[in-house]
Design an enzyme around this catalytic site. Structure first.
Site, mmCIF file in Angstrom:
data_model
loop_
_atom_site.group_PDB
_atom_site.id
_atom_site.type_symbol
_atom_site.label_atom_id
_atom_site.label_comp_id
_atom_site.label_asym_id
_atom_site.label_seq_id
_atom_site.Cartn_x
_atom_site.Cartn_y
_atom_site.Cartn_z
ATOM 1 N N GLY A 246 -12.298 15.954 135.807
ATOM 2 C CA GLY A 246 -12.605 16.445 137.145
ATOM 3 C C GLY A 246 -11.591 15.943 138.156
ATOM 4 O O GLY A 246 -10.489 15.532 137.827
ATOM 5 N N ASP A 301 -7.818 18.535 119.617
ATOM 6 C CA ASP A 301 -8.434 19.611 118.822
ATOM 7 C C ASP A 301 -7.427 20.645 118.337
ATOM 8 O O ASP A 301 -7.772 21.512 117.533
ATOM 9 C CB ASP A 301 -9.512 20.331 119.633
ATOM 10 C CG ASP A 301 -10.708 19.447 119.935
ATOM 11 O OD1 ASP A 301 -10.775 18.331 119.391
ATOM 12 O OD2 ASP A 301 -11.574 19.864 120.724
#
Length: 529
Positions: A246, A301
């Site tokens: 964020g 990932d």
């Protein structure tokens, strides 16, 4: 102003990830206009028609390949500071490796610039994006543009140092920010960016602490960086600058860039972070600020589009072997032992697939892209029962995003706006124990989650090389005047990509790909549907 994590709306670009098993012939290719760029949409079952205000190409048109390539070149054109400042003059590059160490005050420290050095990349150099010429849409892993799988060359921009640059090193203040979660190799990239900037002659280099948060939190101050500071940071995991999710709004970040006098920003992060970097680039263009924003894809990932791999992935696969081997030893040493290992992979199962393939100890690999049932005659639990009967033990490797349809949805989100997943590993462990207890069969189930141990590792040799070259090419791209781009490896070569083209959606494992088929061959598992 929205948080930086919501700075861009994710759209789907099925052109690069076609649903291979559901393709049927279509004679129309649609070019739809979205967010000031064109995204290929294949009409019919090649992909769904999503935008009514679109132009289409008839595959019966003899010029459709030319039109396709024109649109591709337009989409993959790299944003440049001359788009905003057309009169910005290029200057000879200060990056030249023809140099020698001075041995006396009368001997120059490097060769003169009038001596030719053939180490620069021409702006017209390109890297081939796709290398396999599929002859049929039914071929394993086929990515076809038209129903006949016509070969169309697609070229992206080669990365590297240019002979002309658009920044004077003495006028540059460069900043580096690392966002999201930890990943092996962050310090390696930071180190190489700093070293390469200094070779160009940049003296003002700073790190922004704790991600985008560092632009707005008054308690956080810039971290001065130099070769001396970063010399050995690659020997440790984590990030010298810290990470967070964020952050403030885009406008506030660009205000901070202006106040600090930063005109080169290197952003290390995944899809969400890159979306923020692209929003920062757009805001700088809107304000007519000469700022180069360069992304370096960081996602353990391996789910960034168009790239061979992202840094940290190789290390993650290597470190996952330890967990899988421990699970195997635990299972093999127990009477009716079952080892369950949960690995990273929210949307993409690359780590679980590659770790299973490389270990040779996994009997069942479960990934987000391939649905499965736990219960029923063809479910995972019934196969585990079969494995115990046949070989006495079993190992299950599951990606964190797999089987989320089996868990209760909490609708909770993290600071980056990502949905908080349920723990599929714990769920499988509990359901396995419950199943074998109900059928009266003894089962010793062990569960291992090595996620945070893997994230905190230092990069292995393969990732260390990748990080080094990515860091170097990020700096080369900034000095070449590009902005709003990401650097990655494509078919073993390094290339620059416009950020929107690599973040339109996560890269996924294709269930019809040869690599997934190899994994299935290794595990010997059936379909669980």
């Amino acid at each position: 102003m929205a948080s930086i994590s919501h700075a861009i709306t994710t759209t789907t670009n099925p052109y690069f990830n076609l649903p291979h098993q559901t393709q049927t012939p279509s004679s129309i290719l649609t070019l739809s206009h979205s967010n000031s760029r064109r995204v290929f949409k294949n009409v019919g079952v090649f992909a769904e028609h999503r935008n009514s205000s679109s132009t289409s190409i008839d595959f019966n048109d003899p010029d459709w390949k030319f039109k396709f390539q024109q649109d591709f070149e337009s989409r993959f054109r790299l944003p440049h500071i001359t788009d905003i400042f057309p009169d910005s003059p290029p200057i000879p590059s200060t990056f030249c490796l023809r140099m020698r160490t001075p041995i006396g005050k009368d001997i120059p420290g490097h060769y003169t610039l009038d001596e030719e050095w053939n180490g620069y990349i021409n702006n017209n150099d390109r890297v081939l994006l796709k290398t396999i010429n599929y002859s049929s849409p039914k071929s394993a892993g086929a990515e076809c543009i038209d129903p006949d799988c016509t070969w169309v060359e697609q070229w992206v921009h080669r990365a590297g140092p240019r002979e002309k640059i658009y920044y004077k090193p003495e006028d540059v203040k460069a900043a580096i920010v690392t966002c999201g979660g930890l990943c092996p190799g962050l310090n390696d990239v930071i180190r190489q960016i700093v070293i390469t900037l200094e070779i160009y002659g940049v003296k003002k280099i700073v790190g922004i602490p704790f991600g985008y948060r560092g632009f707005s939190d008054k308690e956080l101050t810039e971290v001065p960086l130099s070769r001396k500071v970063v010399q050995n940071i690659h020997l440790s995991g984590g990030s010298l600058l810290g990470v967070s999710r964020g952050g403030p709004g885009v406008s506030d970040i660009v205000d901070s860039l202006e106040d600090r006098g930063i005109n080169m920003l290197f952003v290390l992060g995944g899809n969400g972070t890159h979306a923020g970097a692209n929003a920062i680039h757009n805001e700088c263009c809107k304000r007519r600020l000469k700022v180069s924003v360069i992304g370096v894809p960081k996602t353990i990932d391996n789910d960034i589009l168009l790239m061979d791999k992202t840094f940290g992935f190789d290390t993650a696969v290597e470190e996952a072997q330890r967990a899988i081997n421990s699970a195997y030893i635990e299972a093999h040493s127990a009477y009716h032992g079952i080892g369950v290992v949960k690995l990273m992979g929210r949307s993409s199962g690359f780590i679980a697939m590659q770790a299973s393939l490389s270990s040779g100890q996994v009997d069942i690999c479960l990934i987000p892209e391939v649905p499965f049932n736990l219960h029923g005659p063809h479910g995972v639990l019934r196969h585990l029962q079969y494995l115990l009967e046949m070989k006495g033990s079993a190992v299950v490797c599951v990606a964190e995003g797999a089987g989320q349809n089996l868990l209760q949805n909490t609708n909770a989100k993290d600071a980056s706006g990502n949905i908080v997943f349920g723990d599929i590993g714990v769920y499988i462990q509990q359901e396995t124990k419950k199943y074998f207890k109900e059928i009266g069969v003894h089962a010793d189930v062990k569960y291992i989650d090595p996620t945070y141990m893997i994230r905190a590792c230092r990069a292995n040799a393969s990732d260390g090389i990748l990080c080094t070259v990515l860091g170097q090419n990020a700096v080369h791209g900034a000095f070449a005047g590009y902005s709003g781009i990401s650097v990655g490896i494509c078919n073993t070569h390094y290339a620059y990509f416009p950020i929107p083209e690599v973040i339109s959606h996560p890269r996924l494992v294709d269930p019809n790909s040869r690599m997934w088929h190899r994994c299935l061959t290794s595990t010997g598992q059936p379909d669980f549907i």
